[in-house]
Write an enzyme that holds these catalytic residues in place. Sequence first.
Site, PDB file in Angstrom:
ATOM      1  CE1 TYR A  88      24.429 -63.422 -10.546  1.00  0.00           C
ATOM      2  CE2 TYR A  88      26.293 -62.349  -9.504  1.00  0.00           C
ATOM      3  CZ  TYR A  88      25.352 -63.355  -9.529  1.00  0.00           C
ATOM      4  OH  TYR A  88      25.346 -64.300  -8.524  1.00  0.00           O
ATOM      5  CB  ILE A  89      26.844 -64.182 -15.916  1.00  0.00           C
ATOM      6  CG1 ILE A  89      25.473 -64.422 -15.302  1.00  0.00           C
ATOM      7  CG2 ILE A  89      27.548 -65.484 -16.273  1.00  0.00           C
ATOM      8  CD1 ILE A  89      25.417 -65.239 -14.069  1.00  0.00           C
ATOM      9  CG  ASN A  95      24.197 -52.206 -24.091  1.00  0.00           C
ATOM     10  OD1 ASN A  95      24.316 -52.739 -22.978  1.00  0.00           O
ATOM     11  ND2 ASN A  95      23.090 -52.282 -24.802  1.00  0.00           N
ATOM     12  CG  ASP A 143      23.219 -52.479 -28.448  1.00  0.00           C
ATOM     13  OD1 ASP A 143      22.220 -51.846 -28.069  1.00  0.00           O
ATOM     14  OD2 ASP A 143      23.204 -53.712 -28.681  1.00  0.00           O
ATOM     15  CB  SER A 188      18.602 -70.046 -19.884  1.00  0.00           C
ATOM     16  OG  SER A 188      17.668 -70.197 -18.844  1.00  0.00           O
ATOM     17  CB  THR A 201      14.252 -70.754 -19.292  1.00  0.00           C
ATOM     18  OG1 THR A 201      15.342 -70.129 -19.928  1.00  0.00           O
ATOM     19  CG2 THR A 201      14.040 -70.190 -17.929  1.00  0.00           C
ATOM     20  CE1 TYR A 205      15.871 -66.769 -19.654  1.00  0.00           C
ATOM     21  CE2 TYR A 205      16.913 -64.891 -20.725  1.00  0.00           C
ATOM     22  CZ  TYR A 205      16.997 -66.030 -19.947  1.00  0.00           C
ATOM     23  OH  TYR A 205      18.210 -66.431 -19.463  1.00  0.00           O
ATOM     24  CE  LYS A 257      19.721 -66.366 -22.640  1.00  0.00           C
ATOM     25  NZ  LYS A 257      21.053 -65.759 -22.826  1.00  0.00           N
ATOM     26  CE1 TYR A 307      24.825 -67.660 -17.842  1.00  0.00           C
ATOM     27  CE2 TYR A 307      25.882 -69.686 -18.546  1.00  0.00           C
ATOM     28  CZ  TYR A 307      25.847 -68.313 -18.497  1.00  0.00           C
ATOM     29  OH  TYR A 307      26.836 -67.561 -19.108  1.00  0.00           O
ATOM     30  CG  ASN A 337      16.420 -63.612 -10.797  1.00  0.00           C
ATOM     31  OD1 ASN A 337      17.124 -62.866 -11.439  1.00  0.00           O
ATOM     32  ND2 ASN A 337      15.593 -64.480 -11.368  1.00  0.00           N
ATOM     33  NE  ARG A 341      12.801 -72.177 -10.270  1.00  0.00           N
ATOM     34  CZ  ARG A 341      11.587 -72.608 -10.036  1.00  0.00           C
ATOM     35  NH1 ARG A 341      11.400 -73.739  -9.362  1.00  0.00           N
ATOM     36  NH2 ARG A 341      10.523 -71.946 -10.476  1.00  0.00           N
TER      37      ARG A 341
END
Length: 337
Positions: A11-12, A32, A58, A124, A126, A148, A152, A176, A198, A230
Site C-alpha cells: 500500500y505505502i 515477496n 523476501d 511509525s 507507535t 510491532y 520499529k 508515519y 484499520n 488519530r
Amino acid sequence: MKVIITGGAGYIGSHVCLAVHRSGHTPVIIDNFSNSSPACVRRLGELIDDVVECHNVDVCDAGMLNDVFAAVLPGAVIHCAGLKAVGESFADPLHYYEKNILGAVNVLRAMDVVGTSRVIFSSSATVYGDPEYLPYDEQHRLAPENPYGRTKLFIEHLIHDWDKAGKNRSAVLLRYFNPIGAHPSGLIGEDPNDFPNNLMPYILDVAAGKRPDLKVFGDDYQTPDGTGVRDYIHVEDLADGHVAALGYAVRHTGVGTFNLGTGRGYSVLEVIAAFERASNRQIPYEVVARRAGDIAEFFADASKASETFGWSPNRDLDRMCADAWNWRVKNPNGYSE
Ligand code: WQD
C-alpha cells in the site's frame, strides 16, 4: 538514480514508487508479495507508461537480496517491507522480530556490499507509546507498547549504529501516523490480504455493503466526542514525504528523524462524517468496548519535516475519504482481477 523500494508493491510502497518516478528517479521494487499483488506492479507500469523493474524476493533471503542489489546498484534504498499489524504482533511476536529486524539487517548488509550509503526507513508513530504530551514531536519519549512498535524502534537504533560504523552514510527515519486514501486514478490502493486491521478498510467494507455496520471501539475516551483521535494523512502526501526525505539524504550525512503526519487529529466520528460526505453513503455504526491497547488520542507535530525539507501535506480528510472510496468502487475485490 535507481532507488530500491522494498515492499514496493504494498500500500505505502506502491505510492512511494510513483512519487519516486515523479521526482525523476527510477524505482526498483523488491517484494515477496506476502501482503501485496503482482497486479499492483502492472498497474504502476500503466501509470508511468513504462515497465517497473520488480524482483520477487523476501528481504529475509540474504542471498537473493544481495544478488538483486549487485544487479541494480541502487543510489538509495527506501525500506518499507515488513509486518505491520499491531494485533498480530501480540499473537506472534517472534515472527515479527524475525521478519522485521532480520529484514532490516539484510537490507543494510546488502547496501554495504555494493556501497549504497543512503536509506529511508518506514518507521511509525507507535514508537512513542502513551503520550506524555501532544502533539508528539521527534524528541518525545520512545516507549512502544506492542511488539510491532518495538521492532520499529529496534530498527531505528540499528540504523543509528549502522550510520556510526561507517563514513558518509545517511539515513532518514520517517515516523508515519495514520495513512489512508489512494492515488486519484483509483488504480492502486490499500488491499489488506486478510481481515483489515484499520479503520478505513472497515469503513469501506460497510460502504460497499460487505459489513452491516462499523464497530466503534469506545466512545468514553477523554476526547471531544469520546471516540479515538488519530492523525490521518493522505498516502500521496506520505509518499511525497519520502521523496523530500530522499533529497535530504542526498544532501546530508548522518541520521535524521521526522514525523510524517498532518498535525491535526480527527475522531472516529469525524472520519465517519467526512466519509459520508465524500461517498454519499451512510455508515451505520455501533459503539462497542474499547480495543485493548488503544491510545485515546495522538497526532503529530510535523513542523520539523516542513522546516527541514519543505514538505507539507496538502490533502484534507474529505479528499482522503473520496480517494479511498474511489479506489474501492473501482476495485471491489482489490487487486484480484
Ligand atoms: C484508528 C482509530 C480505533 C477500527 C495504526 C495501525 C498501526 C500503526 C499505527 C503504522 C482508533 C478506531 C478502528 C474499527 C474503530 N500504523 N477503530 N473501529 O490504532 O492508530 O494504529 O496506526 O505504523 O499499524 O494499526 O489505527 O486504523 O486501527 O484505528 O473504532 O473497526 O479507529 O479505536 O481510535 P491505529 P486504526
